[in-house]
Design a protein around this motif. Structure first.
Motif, short mmCIF file in Angstrom:
data_model
loop_
_atom_site.label_atom_id
_atom_site.label_comp_id
_atom_site.label_asym_id
_atom_site.label_seq_id
_atom_site.Cartn_x
_atom_site.Cartn_y
_atom_site.Cartn_z
N ARG A 111 67.04 80.01 63.93
CA ARG A 111 65.72 80.51 64.38
C ARG A 111 65.06 81.32 63.27
O ARG A 111 63.88 81.15 62.97
N GLY A 112 65.87 82.18 62.61
CA GLY A 112 65.35 83.01 61.51
C GLY A 112 64.79 82.14 60.39
O GLY A 112 63.71 82.41 59.84
N ALA A 113 65.51 81.08 60.04
CA ALA A 113 65.08 80.20 58.94
C ALA A 113 63.78 79.47 59.31
O ALA A 113 62.88 79.33 58.49
N ILE A 114 63.72 79.01 60.57
CA ILE A 114 62.52 78.27 61.01
C ILE A 114 61.30 79.20 61.02
O ILE A 114 60.22 78.84 60.57
N ASP A 115 61.53 80.44 61.49
CA ASP A 115 60.43 81.42 61.48
C ASP A 115 59.95 81.67 60.05
O ASP A 115 58.79 81.99 59.82
N GLY A 116 60.88 81.52 59.09
CA GLY A 116 60.52 81.73 57.67
C GLY A 116 59.94 80.47 57.03
O GLY A 116 59.82 80.39 55.81
N GLY A 117 59.64 79.46 57.87
CA GLY A 117 58.99 78.25 57.34
C GLY A 117 59.95 77.18 56.82
O GLY A 117 59.52 76.20 56.21
#
Length: 696
Positions: free
Chosen positions: A471-477
């Motif tokens: 989730r953190g990586a996806i939020d970071g694009g």
């Protein structure tokens, strides 16, 4: 010598020409690929039984074979159905029973008369503190003991064939083996201390101790070498034959290649420059190139391929590049197109999706020579696909295409050169066995700008943490792959199916964020799911191993492989190679389920230790065996009866050098060693190779 030499005839007779084998037994032997005496010569014992005489069975550990001289004391017939028949014997120190189930009383009374002395040999068991031998292997009169070897070879068997029948048949077959003229280079024989062929057979089939069963013994090494030498001679003859097939010398002036190199933001690696040089020299030669370009994930094969294609275009010809799937074909197009446009070269793609007028206009442009480079799937094989002047055919991921298809593609151009590419690093011994007819260029350096991938092992118990990290990586694009071992949940296997993982992740991340691709989907669905991920519309792609080879999404920086312990090493390495293609730090998470087997753990640890595909492939070979590494179904590997590709890689390399050297000095195999080598080819049933020898 186009017919089998007379000296080999006895070895190629029917199996029922051997002692103790009738038609019925011969049919059983066929189950283990033994159909004639020659096949028995190469069926070596895999273990042995120590049958040296002992004074007594007292103190012999359970499970060991004991051979002792005994006096028969008394018979104790079975009193009830299902009870054993016992014969009590005495070896001078201890009395013990011989035990027989379903016994024939009359036979046992005749074999073991009370008061007689006999030599008994069989596996010792202990029952209630008393030794016993159940169904002895041998019951002999003392003066017949010479027929019992001190160390008895043990052979692979099949239903209907006993050790006794096998040993007798092998002994007879070995007696039939003639003395043959030597085909091995004399200096190699001296250096290795190898026996002659006939002596090697005698030694391999008459081991005197367990050490004689090792593949390292001179006799076994020599017999393994004979197999590998015959195989390499076959490939060398095929290579010589191919080189006689004239190619069109294809020499470019370098203008297009210079334009492309100037447009690159980096200089090619030393390995790329070397491979480009080797290919350019092959293209200029008057014979057809037949080269394998082997490069690890991300080693820059596409640039080398483009340079070769541009050489063909500079020389006034055309080139074709073929990939196993539409996804890969379009990806090659994406990476080649901008570079080709910089040089003013026309590139087109042809797949099964091209229909009607659009297809017709492409084919017409190709026939006129307006299309310089064609990229496609196996659709480029179709009869109506015609080139104006095809000079070079490049095949990507060779193991997906058969040799016949390779030939078919080359036939599209009068003497088109062939370059085969693979991103699967293959251990040297297998590469020599599978591609020994080809010349090989290896890309063993990575171009600048590839970020190393951090590899971590995570237990499936920490699933929630992994999802949170995602989730953190996806939020970071960023984007991520999530690879599962099976498509649908299976009751037998408790591995999570791609379908289920997709549903789970979609519930976490929401509609439209997660895509799914697996082998059971229709091609159009698969392509659409891939296209969404490539374009960044979906952020997580749940997939089976269909994404293993070649998919390029620079923005994807996380690779989760669920139940990683169930994948092969090479496969895991290929999957990991899908990330680390952009400038972001990339991670590969190998999720395993405890408890893991020793091999499973070793595999994952090797992957964590290194990103070197060649080292990984050697480890994979050592752990899994040759057939599995390439995939037995389409491995194209010969079946060796004695040679062991894992342990005898150095012999394979020597055999290739030796075979090529022999053909160089004696191309028609008419000298002394050449004629002996022809006999070897007949002996090893290399009939195809014999047809390739130039007559006269």
């Amino acid at each position: 010598m186009s017919t089998r030499p007379d000296i080999l005839f006895p070895l190629f007779a029917g199996l029922d020409s051997l002692d103790g084998i009738g038609p019925k037994t011969a049919a059983h032997f066929a189950n283990i690929h033994v159909e004639k005496p020659r096949d028995l010569l190469f069926l070596l014992p895999y273990s042995g039984t120590d049958r040296r005489m002992r004074d007594t069975v007292a103190g012999v550990p359970a499970g060991e074979v004991a051979t002792v001289t005994v006096t028969v004391k008394r018979h104790s017939p079975a009193r009830a159905r299902g009870r054993p028949y016992r014969v009590f014997v005495d070896d001078g120190q201890i009395e013990f029973p011989l035990v027989f189930f379903h016994a024939n009383d009359r036979y046992l009374t005749a074999q073991l008369p009370e008061g007689a002395r006999r030599v008994i040999s069989g596996k010792l068991e202990w029952f209630d503190g008393t030794p016993q031998i159940v169904h002895p292997d041998h019951i002999l009169e003392p003066d017949a003991v010479d027929g019992l070897p001190d160390y008895e070879p043990v052979y692979p068997l099949t239903a209907g064939v006993t050790q006794k029948v096998m040993a007798r048949a092998v002994r007879h077959a070995v007696r039939l083996a003639p003395d043959l003229a030597e085909w091995i280079d004399p200096s190699l024989m001296r250096r290795e201390g190898w026996p002659s062929w006939a002596d090697a057979l005698h030694q391999a089939h008459s081991p005197q101790a367990t050490g004689d069963l090792s593949p390292e013994t001179p006799a076994r090494q020599r017999l393994a070498y004979d197999e590998l030498f015959a195989h390499q001679l076959t490939l060398a003859l095929a290579r010589a034959d191919q080189r006689r097939a004239t190619g069109k010398p294809t020499v470019g002036d370098g203008t297009l290649r210079d334009k492309v190199l100037k447009s690159l933001p980096f200089a090619p690696t030393g390995a790329q420059t070397r491979a480009i040089g080797e290919i350019t020299a092959d293209l200029a030669a008057p014979y057809r190139m037949n080269r394998l370009l082997q490069g690890d994930v991300g080693s820059g094969k596409t640039l080398v391929a483009l340079m070769a294609l541009l050489t063909a275009v500079e020389a006034g010809g055309q080139g074709v590049m073929m990939a196993p799937t539409e996804i890969l074909a379009r990806q090659h197009l994406d990476s080649i197109l901008p570079l080709a446009e910089a040089a003013g070269v026309v590139v087109a793609v042809l797949t099964g999706r091209d229909k009607g007028k659009e297809r017709q206009s492409k084919l017409a442009a190709l026939a006129r020579g307006d299309i310089h480079i064609l990229i496609g799937t196996h659709a480029v094989f179709q009869k109506d696909v015609e080139f104006r002047d095809l000079r070079l055919a490049i095949i990507d991921e060779q193991h997906r295409f058969g040799v016949a298809q390779r030939m078919e593609l080359a036939a599209k151009g009068q003497g088109a050169h062939i370059l085969v590419m693979t991103a699967t690093p293959i251990p040297r011994s297998l590469s020599l066995a599978q591609y020994g007819d080809m010349d090989v260029s290896i890309l063993d350096q990575k171009p600048p700008g590839r970020t190393p991938v951090k590899t971590a092992l995570v237990s499936t118990a920490r699933m929630e943490e992994v999802v949170a990290h995602l989730r953190g990586a996806i939020d970071g694009g960023r984007q991520a792959y999530w690879v599962c071992p099976l498509v649908e949940e299976s009751e037998v296997m408790d591995m999570t199916a791609a379908q289920d993982r997709f549903v789970h992740l979609r519930a976490v991340f929401g509609e439209g964020v997660v895509g799914l691709v697996h082998g059971q989907m229709a091609d159009a669905e698969k392509d659409a799911a891939m296209a969404d991920f490539v374009a960044g519309r979906t952020k997580v792609l749940v997939a089976t191993t269909v994404i293993e080879v070649g998919v390029n999404v620079p923005n994807a920086s996380i690779m989760v492989i669920e139940r990683a312990e169930h994948f092969g090493l090479a496969q895991l390495h290929q999957l990991r190679g899908r990330v680390g293609r952009g400038d972001a730090a990339s991670t590969c998470l190998l999720m395993y389920q405890s408890p893991m087997s020793e091999t499973g753990r070793r595999r994952l640890e090797i992957l964590r230790e290194t990103e070197d595909g060649f080292r990984i492939s050697e480890e994979d070979l050592a752990m899994r065996g040759a057939g599995d590494v390439i995939g037995t179904a389409q491995s194209g590997l010969p079946r060796f009866r004695i040679a062991d590709l894992e342990r005898q890689a150095n012999l394979m390399a020597t055999a290739q050098t030796d075979a090529r050297a022999l053909l160089h000095t004696d191309p028609d195999l008419t000298g002394d060693r050449g004629r002996a080598a022809r006999v070897l080819l007949w002996l090893m049933e290399r009939d195809r190779a014999i047809k390739l020898i130039k007559v006269g």
